[in-house]
Design an enzyme around this catalytic site. Structure first.
Site, short mmCIF file in Angstrom:
data_model
loop_
_atom_site.label_atom_id
_atom_site.label_comp_id
_atom_site.label_asym_id
_atom_site.label_seq_id
_atom_site.Cartn_x
_atom_site.Cartn_y
_atom_site.Cartn_z
N ASP A 1 25.64 -12.52 20.53
CA ASP A 1 24.75 -13.51 19.91
C ASP A 1 24.77 -14.76 20.77
OD1 ASP A 1 23.66 -13.57 16.71
OD2 ASP A 1 23.61 -15.45 17.84
N CYS B 1 12.22 -8.68 4.28
CA CYS B 1 11.55 -7.52 4.88
C CYS B 1 10.16 -7.24 4.30
CB CYS B 1 12.42 -6.28 4.73
SG CYS B 1 13.84 -6.35 5.81
C1 UDX Z 1 14.12 -3.39 2.01
C2 UDX Z 1 14.07 -1.86 2.14
O1 UDX Z 1 14.46 -1.26 0.91
C3 UDX Z 1 14.95 -1.40 3.29
O2 UDX Z 1 14.83 0.00 3.45
C4 UDX Z 1 14.43 -2.12 4.52
O3 UDX Z 1 14.86 -1.64 5.69
C5 UDX Z 1 14.63 -3.60 4.36
O4 UDX Z 1 13.81 -4.01 3.26
P1 UDX Z 1 15.73 -5.18 0.91
O5 UDX Z 1 14.68 -6.17 1.28
O6 UDX Z 1 17.14 -5.48 1.21
O7 UDX Z 1 15.42 -3.76 1.60
O8 UDX Z 1 15.66 -4.98 -0.67
P2 UDX Z 1 15.13 -3.89 -1.70
O9 UDX Z 1 16.28 -3.35 -2.44
O10 UDX Z 1 14.25 -2.92 -1.06
O11 UDX Z 1 14.28 -4.82 -2.67
C6 UDX Z 1 13.17 -5.59 -2.19
C7 UDX Z 1 12.53 -6.38 -3.30
O12 UDX Z 1 11.87 -5.52 -4.21
C8 UDX Z 1 13.50 -7.21 -4.15
O13 UDX Z 1 12.92 -8.47 -4.41
C9 UDX Z 1 13.65 -6.41 -5.42
O14 UDX Z 1 13.97 -7.21 -6.53
C10 UDX Z 1 12.27 -5.79 -5.55
N1 UDX Z 1 12.24 -4.53 -6.29
C11 UDX Z 1 12.89 -3.42 -5.80
C12 UDX Z 1 11.50 -4.44 -7.47
O15 UDX Z 1 10.89 -5.43 -7.90
N2 UDX Z 1 11.46 -3.24 -8.11
C13 UDX Z 1 12.09 -2.13 -7.66
O16 UDX Z 1 12.00 -1.08 -8.33
C14 UDX Z 1 12.84 -2.23 -6.47
#
Ligand code: UDX
Length: 467
Positions: A30, A279
C-alpha cells in the site's frame, strides 16, 4: 506460492490474509504509510469477522507489509491488483489507480508473472493493463493478465473467500490458468477444509468449491452482472413489498412462496430501505455505463436504481404518516451502517435517512454496534449518539430500526417499552414479528407487511416527566 496483493482496502486485506491462511507467502502493498504502520502494529482498520485472528496468526510470518510495489512484484509469481475504482461523476469507474499500479509493475517483470485484476472493473480492463505493462517495457512472454473477481460481502468477507460458492478465473493462456489453479489449489482440492485450524465452516457452505475458468472479458462481466442481478433481486422484492402495502398482503409470506422455487431461491429477497454499500450502488452505475459504451441501453438497471432510491423516500413518508409532523420529534435510531456486521457507512441508506430526518427538524439519538466512529465524522454535531440501543430509545417519540444488526433483532421488548415516550417502532428491516410487537405493547410498522397497532399512549415515565 509468492503472492503480492496491491491495495490494503477491504478486498486486498481480506484476500492477503486468506492467501496466507492457505499457505502462500504474501506481501501486502500500500502507498499509505500510516495504514501500513498500523497494520504492522497489529491494528485492523476494518470490522471484519476472523480478520484480526488471521492477521495475528500470519503477521511477520506468511504476511508482510510493504510500500515498495516494485520489490514486492519482483519477489512474486502472482500479483493481485486490489486498489479502488471509485465512481466518477458520470458513473464510470475511475481507473487511474489501476493504471498507475500497472505502470509500476511493468518495471518489475523480470521473470514470468501473472498480474491479476481483483478490483471490480469494466470489461476491457485486462486488455488495458496488458497494453500499459507492455508499453512500459515488459516483454509479452514474461507475463499474463488474469481477471479474478471477488464476491466478498463485507462482514463475512473471510468466510466468503475461504468457503466460496465458486471461484471465477478469467485467463487467455494455459500457462496463466495453471498458475491460478495452483493459487486456489488449497481450496479446490479440499486440503484447507481438512485442517484443524481452518476458519470455521459457515452454514450452507459446499466444499470443495468449483473453479470456473473463463475468458478475461467474461470474468469481468460476471462480476458486474452478479452484483447487478443481486441488486435487481432486492429492488424487485422492494417493489413487490410496496404493492403488498397497498393491497394489504404480507411480503414475508410472498417471499416464502416465491423463494422456495429453487429457480428463484430465498436469498437477497429481504425487503427494506434499499441497498447501499461500496459495491452495489457504484457497480450498477459502472455497469450501466459499460453497457451504454458498448451500444446497449440497459434501462432495466436504471429502474433498479430508481426503485432503490424510492424505497428510502417511502420509508420517510411512512415516518411522516405515523408521526404527523417531524419538527422537534425525538427519534431513537438503531443502525447507521449500510448493513449489519460492518462498520461501513458508505452509501448507507440508514445514514441518508438520518440526514434527511435531521434536516426536517427531528432530534435523532442514534446507536450502531460498529459504525459510530465513522458516523460521528459524517454526521457531526447535529445528531446525538447513544452507548446502546436502549439509551438511543430513551424518551423517543418513535424508534426506527435502519440496519439489520442481529442484536437489534433480540431486544428486551419490555425494557424498550418502559424507556420510550410513545411505543412506536418503525422497522426498515423487518426484524420482528408484528404480532410479537403488538403483544409487547408496540405499534409496529415494517416494510410490506400490515402494521400491528396498539394503544399509543405515553409510557408512565414519560407522563411523569411531562407532569
Ligand atoms: C456485495 C455483494 O454481495 C458481494 O458479492 C460483492 O462482491 C460486494 O458487494 P456487500 O456490499 O458487502 O456485498 O453487501 P451485501 O450483503 O451484498 O448487501 C448489500 C446491500 O443490500 C446492503 O445494504 C443490504 O442491507 C442490502 N440487502 C441485502 C437487502 O436490502 N436485502 C437483501 O435481501 C440483501
Amino acid at each position: 506460492m509468492h503472492i503480492a496483493v496491491v491495495g490494503s482496502g477491504y478486498v486486498g486485506l481480506v484476500t492477503g490474509a486468506c492467501f496466507a491462511d492457505l499457505g502462500h507467502d504474501v506481501i501486502l502493498v500500500d502507498n499509505d504509510q500510516s495504514k501500513l504502520n498500523a497494520l504492522r502494529k497489529g491494528e485492523v482498520p476494518i470490522h471484519e469477522k476472523f480478520l484480526p485472528e488471521l492477521l495475528d496468526k500470519h503477521r511477520g510470518k506468511r504476511i508482510r507489509f510493504s510500500e515498495d510495489l516494485q520489490s514486492a512484484a519482483r519477489a512474486s509469481e502472482v500479483i493481485f491488483i486490489a486498489v479502488g475504482t471509485p465512481a466518477t461523476e458520470s458513473g464510470d469507474a475511475d481507473m487511474s489507480y489501476i493504471e498507475s499500479v500497472a505502470r509500476e509493475i511493468s518495471g518489475a517483470v523480470d521473470s514470468y508473472k501473472v498480474v491479476v485484476e481483483k478490483s471490480t472493473v469494466p470489461v476491457y480492463t485486462n486488455e488495458w493493463i496488458q497494453k500499459i505493462i507492455r508499453r512500459n517495457g515488459a516483454h509479452p512472454e514474461q507475463f499474463d493478465i488474469a481477471s479474478n473477481p471477488e464476491f466478498l460481502r463485507e462482514g463475512t468477507g473471510v468466510t466468503d473467500f475461504l468457503y466460496p460458492d465458486r471461484i471465477v478465473v478469467g485467463v487467455e493462456t494455459e500457462r496463466a490458468a495453471e498458475v491460478m489453479k495452483n493459487v486456489y489449489g488449497p481450496l479446490t482440492s479440499g486440503w484447507y477444509y481438512g485442517r484443524n485450524d481452518a476458519v470455521p465452516r459457515p452454514d450452507r457452505a459446499q466444499t470443495p468449491p468449483q473453479l470456473i475458468i473463463t475468458s478475461a472479458k467474461s470474468a469481468e462481466l460476471i462480476k458486474h452482472a452478479s452484483n447487478a442481478f443481486l441488486a435487481m433481486k432486492i429492488s424487485f422484492i422492494n417493489a413487490v413489498a410496496s404493492i403488498c402495502e397497498t393491497v394489504g398482503a404480507n411480503v414475508q409470506q410472498v417471499c416464502e412462496g416465491i423463494g422456495t422455487d429453487s429457480r428463484i431461491g430465498p436469498r437477497f429477497l429481504n425487503p427494506g430501505i434499499g441497498y447501499g454499500g461500496s459495491c452495489f450502488p457504484k457497480d450498477l452505475l459502472a455497469f450501466r455505463s459499460v453497457a451504454k459504451e458498448s451500444g446497449y441501453d440497459f434501462r432495466l438497471l436504471e429502474e433498479v436504481i430508481r426503485i432503490n432510491e424510492e424505497q428510502r423516500h417511502r420509508f420517510l413518508r411512512k415516518v411522516r404518516s405515523v408521526l404527523w409532523t417531524l419538527r422537534g420529534k425525538r427519534l431513537g435510531v438503531l443502525g447507521l451502517a449500510f448493513k449489519g456486521g460492518t462498520d461501513d457507512i458508505r452509501e448507507s441508506p440508514a445514514l441518508l435517512l438520518v440526514e434527511e430526518l435531521s434536516r426536517e427538524g427531528c432530534k435523532v439519538c442514534a446507536y450502531d454496534p460498529a459504525a459510530m466512529e465513522r458516523a460521528k465524522e459524517a454526521l457531526g454535531n447535529g445528531v446525538e449518539f447513544a452507548t446502546d440501543a436502549y439509551q438511543a430509545a430513551k424518551g423517543a417519540d418513535a424508534v426506527l430500526i435502519l440496519t439489520e444488526w442481529e442484536e437489534f433483532a433480540s431486544l428486551d421488548l419490555q425494557r424498550l417499552r418502559s424507556l420510550v415516550k410513545y411505543p412506536i417502532v418503525l422497522d426498515g428491516r423487518n426484524l420482528y414479528d408484528p404480532a410479537l410487537m403488538a403483544e409487547n405493547g408496540f405499534s409496529y410498522y415494517s416494510v410490506g407487511r400490515p402494521a400491528a397497532l396498539c394503544e399509543e399512549t405515553a409510557s408512565r415515565g414519560a407522563k411523569k416527566e411531562r407532569a
